[in-house]
Design an enzyme around this catalytic site. Structure first.
Site, PDB file in Angstrom:
ATOM      1  N   ASN A 135       0.842  -1.197   0.000  1.00 24.93           N
ATOM      2  CA  ASN A 135       0.000   0.000   0.000  1.00 24.93           C
ATOM      3  C   ASN A 135       0.877   1.246   0.000  1.00 24.93           C
ATOM      4  O   ASN A 135       1.410   1.653   1.034  1.00 24.93           O
ATOM      5  CB  ASN A 135      -0.922  -0.025   1.218  1.00 24.93           C
ATOM      6  CG  ASN A 135      -1.946   1.095   1.209  1.00 24.93           C
ATOM      7  OD1 ASN A 135      -1.769   2.098   0.528  1.00 24.93           O
ATOM      8  ND2 ASN A 135      -3.005   0.934   1.970  1.00 24.93           N
ATOM      9  N   SER A 137      -0.436   4.172  -1.001  1.00 22.62           N
ATOM     10  CA  SER A 137      -1.464   5.081  -1.494  1.00 22.62           C
ATOM     11  C   SER A 137      -2.446   5.618  -0.466  1.00 22.62           C
ATOM     12  O   SER A 137      -3.271   6.465  -0.805  1.00 22.62           O
ATOM     13  CB  SER A 137      -2.258   4.369  -2.592  1.00 22.62           C
ATOM     14  OG  SER A 137      -2.686   3.087  -2.146  1.00 22.62           O
ATOM     15  N   CYS A 138      -2.408   5.175   0.782  1.00 25.20           N
ATOM     16  CA  CYS A 138      -3.358   5.690   1.764  1.00 25.20           C
ATOM     17  C   CYS A 138      -3.132   7.192   1.965  1.00 25.20           C
ATOM     18  O   CYS A 138      -2.026   7.607   2.315  1.00 25.20           O
ATOM     19  CB  CYS A 138      -3.200   4.951   3.091  1.00 25.20           C
ATOM     20  SG  CYS A 138      -4.354   5.525   4.361  1.00 25.20           S
ATOM     21  N   ASN A 202      -6.440   4.083  -5.251  1.00 25.23           N
ATOM     22  CA  ASN A 202      -6.888   4.272  -3.883  1.00 25.23           C
ATOM     23  C   ASN A 202      -7.741   5.543  -3.844  1.00 25.23           C
ATOM     24  O   ASN A 202      -8.020   6.154  -4.882  1.00 25.23           O
ATOM     25  CB  ASN A 202      -5.687   4.357  -2.934  1.00 25.23           C
ATOM     26  CG  ASN A 202      -6.045   3.942  -1.507  1.00 25.23           C
ATOM     27  OD1 ASN A 202      -7.146   4.180  -1.027  1.00 25.23           O
ATOM     28  ND2 ASN A 202      -5.095   3.329  -0.817  1.00 25.23           N
ATOM     29  N   THR A 203      -8.122   5.959  -2.654  1.00 28.04           N
ATOM     30  CA  THR A 203      -9.041   7.081  -2.516  1.00 28.04           C
ATOM     31  C   THR A 203      -8.392   8.415  -2.896  1.00 28.04           C
ATOM     32  O   THR A 203      -7.178   8.576  -2.867  1.00 28.04           O
ATOM     33  CB  THR A 203      -9.562   7.163  -1.072  1.00 28.04           C
ATOM     34  OG1 THR A 203      -8.445   7.166  -0.173  1.00 28.04           O
ATOM     35  CG2 THR A 203     -10.454   5.974  -0.761  1.00 28.04           C
TER      36      THR A 203
END
Length: 362
Positions: A135, A137-138, A202-203
């Protein structure tokens, strides 16, 4: 009426009974949630991101964007990585693989330095994970050494992919941030570092609402708020754009891609497949409709394949890519123009006059 066809597909050499997976998020953050999803028919789980760092989450940490009478058009969350100890999370993954051996379990991990990435990669493999998602990308991590701040640095993305790849034999997927102008740059770096697949998106960093009475952004956390990740149907066009960009890149077009972002219906799933995703991840739609939404996706994709004589899911993947071209490549001489039939227009006008006035002229 429902229909079930063989929707199996291989992703990074791992056989999946269908392409529909939970994305790493609050809906897949413990054994009970994941087990319920798998029993409903999901092909696999990207388990909620595990880190050595254990966050102290605030509450409230969610907000929605809505329009008129819609329940919501988008969803904002300020949640970080899992708040459970690593031994608990990897224990859940081990139990899920034991109880659902035919399902695919992906460990999503996030470190802040080489040692953390290495330890998490080793533990993920030891627990029986089928794949590892890094991850990068958070967008709401409290440390700049983690999440989307790392994902915007091609050098760090490449380096941490090298570290993870050196500490596991499992396929590694790099999850990209959309909070960047050109996603292809860190994606290429991830592949250079040893990643075998890409996850996007991601978001999206956002501020959804302002409380007009308090003059504070929402959700309100002890008088303050923050920029954080936005998901849901509203981000689907952004996700499709990034997936198209990645699959049009000469260095990335052959790299397997798992698509995320605003997927709610079987039609959304087909659109992602047509643009080159061979795996689909969902979260926000589950929060709105429940885990059984996968039944609609399975039936809808089955009917679509039946209607068009498609034998295998992989035959759909990337079929729409050639239709997406640069603005300079469009045929600007092509025009669809309205041609008005004056006689028909007068006839319609007379009919409407009689309907509205009863045929009585003033």
């Amino acid at each position: 009426m429902t229909l079930k066809r063989d929707l199996s597909i291989d992703f990074l050499g791992v056989h999946c009974e269908n392409p529909f997976f939970l994305s790493s998020s609050p809906v897949g953050s413990n054994y009970e949630m994941c087990a319920k999803a798998l029993e409903c028919g999901w092909g696999g789980i990207f388990y909620k991101t595990i880190s050595v760092f254990i966050p102290n989450e605030c509450s409230p940490r969610f907000d929605i964007a809505s329009k008129e009478n819609t329940p919501w058009t988008g969803f904002k969350n300020m949640e970080m990585t899992s708040d459970k100890p690593n031994e608990v999370n990897f224990g859940y993954i081990k139990r899920l693989k034991k109880d659902f051996p035919e399902k695919v379990i992906v460990a999503s991990i996030m470190g802040s330095n080489d040692d953390e990435w290495a330890v998490l990669a080793k533990e993920a493999q030891k627990a029986g994970s089928d794949m590892i998602e890094c991850n990068f990308s958070c967008p709401q991590m409290t440390s700049s050494t983690m999440g989307s701040d790392v994902g915007q640095s091609p050098e760090l993305v490449k380096h941490y992919c090298e570290v993870v790849s050196a500490n596991t034999t499992l396929p590694v997927i790099a999850k990209m941030t959309p909070n960047i102008g050109n996603m292809e740059i860190p994606a290429r770096a991830a592949i250079e570092g040893g990643a075998k697949g890409i996850a996007a998106i991601n978001t999206v960093k956002s501020i959804t609402n302002i409380d007009l009475d308090l003059n504070i952004g929402m959700p309100v956390v002890n008088g303050k708020s923050s920029v954080s990740g936005y998901s849901g149907a509203a981000v689907k066009p952004i996700a499709l754009r990034f997936i198209s960009d990645l699959k049009h890149d000469p260095l990335l077009k052959s790299i397997p891609l798992t698509g995320i972002g605003g997927i709610e219906t079987w039609r959304d799933c087909v659109e992602f497949l047509l643009l080159g995703a061979s795996n689909i991840q969902v979260t926000t739609a589950i929060m709105q409709y429940g885990y059984r939404i996968v039944e609609d996706m399975i039936s809808g994709l089955s009917f679509y394949m039946e209607d068009y004589g498609i034998k295998k899911v992989e035959d759909i993947v990337g079929k729409a890519l050639d239709s997406i071209v640069g603005a300079d490549e469009l045929d600007r001489t092509y025009k669809i123009l309205v041609k008005v039939n004056e006689e028909n227009a007068r006839a319609v006008k007379d009919v409407m006059f009689h309907v509205l006035t009863g045929g009585i002229r003033q």
